[in-house]
Design a protein around this motif. Structure first.
Motif, PDB file in Angstrom:
ATOM      1  N   LEU A  21       0.812  -1.219   0.000  1.00  0.00           N
ATOM      2  CA  LEU A  21       0.000   0.000   0.000  1.00  0.00           C
ATOM      3  C   LEU A  21       0.845   1.269   0.000  1.00  0.00           C
ATOM      4  O   LEU A  21       0.505   2.246  -0.658  1.00  0.00           O
ATOM      5  CB  LEU A  21      -0.905   0.038   1.236  1.00  0.00           C
ATOM      6  N   THR A  31      -5.762   5.845   7.185  1.00  0.00           N
ATOM      7  CA  THR A  31      -6.075   5.416   5.820  1.00  0.00           C
ATOM      8  C   THR A  31      -5.652   3.971   5.611  1.00  0.00           C
ATOM      9  O   THR A  31      -6.383   3.182   5.002  1.00  0.00           O
ATOM     10  CB  THR A  31      -5.366   6.329   4.796  1.00  0.00           C
ATOM     11  N   ARG A  34      -8.097   1.594   7.470  1.00  0.00           N
ATOM     12  CA  ARG A  34      -9.407   1.417   6.831  1.00  0.00           C
ATOM     13  C   ARG A  34      -9.393   0.362   5.736  1.00  0.00           C
ATOM     14  O   ARG A  34     -10.437  -0.141   5.338  1.00  0.00           O
ATOM     15  CB  ARG A  34      -9.898   2.751   6.268  1.00  0.00           C
ATOM     16  N   ARG A  35      -8.221   0.006   5.263  1.00  0.00           N
ATOM     17  CA  ARG A  35      -8.110  -1.003   4.197  1.00  0.00           C
ATOM     18  C   ARG A  35      -8.186  -2.439   4.725  1.00  0.00           C
ATOM     19  O   ARG A  35      -8.198  -3.381   3.937  1.00  0.00           O
ATOM     20  CB  ARG A  35      -6.788  -0.836   3.451  1.00  0.00           C
TER      21      ARG A  35
END
Length: 106
Positions: A21, A31, A34-35
Motif C-alpha cells: 500500500l 487510511t 481502513r483497508r
C-alpha cells in the motif's frame, strides 16, 4: 537489521499488504487501517513491526502519522537474493558463451 528480521516482518500477510500500500505513496495510519478488517491498534502493531525492521519511514504531520516504504530498508533482502542468484547467473552466462563459441567455430 538483518535480512532475516526483515523477511520475518514481511512474512505476515497483513504486513506484506501494508508495504504494498505504501510502497509508492505516503499514507496516514488511519487510511491504512481502513483497508483492513482489523482494529486500528492491530494495524498499528503491524506498522510498528515494519518500522522496527527498518522497512517503513514515519513522518508526523500535526496529529497524523504518515508512512512510506523505506527503500534502503530492503537492501539486505536484495543482497541476499542477488547472492543466491549471482553464481547461477554466472554459470548460465558461461554456458551461453560456450554455446556461442561453439557456433562460431563450426
Amino acid at each position: 537489521m538483518s535480512a532475516l528480521v526483515k523477511i520475518q516482518a514481511l512474512s505476515n500477510e497483513t504486513r506484506f499488504k501494508i508495504v504494498n500500500l505504501v510502497r509508492e505513496q505516503e499514507m496516514a495510519a488511519g487510511t491504512i487501517a481502513r483497508r483492513f478488517k482489523l482494529t486500528r491498534p492491530a494495524v498499528s502493531q503491524h506498522i510498528t513491526v515494519l518500522r522496527e525492521a527498518g522497512l517503513l519511514d514515519e513522518r508526523r504531520a500535526g496529529a497524523k502519522r504518515l508512512y512510506v516504504v523505506k527503500p534502503e530498508g530492503f537492501d539486505e533482502i536484495a543482497e541476499f537474493i542477488e547472492g543466491f542468484w549471482r553464481p547461477r547467473l554466472r554459470r548460465l552466462k558461461q554456458v551461453a558463451e560456450a554455446a556461442e563459441r561453439g557456433k562460431t567455430t563450426k
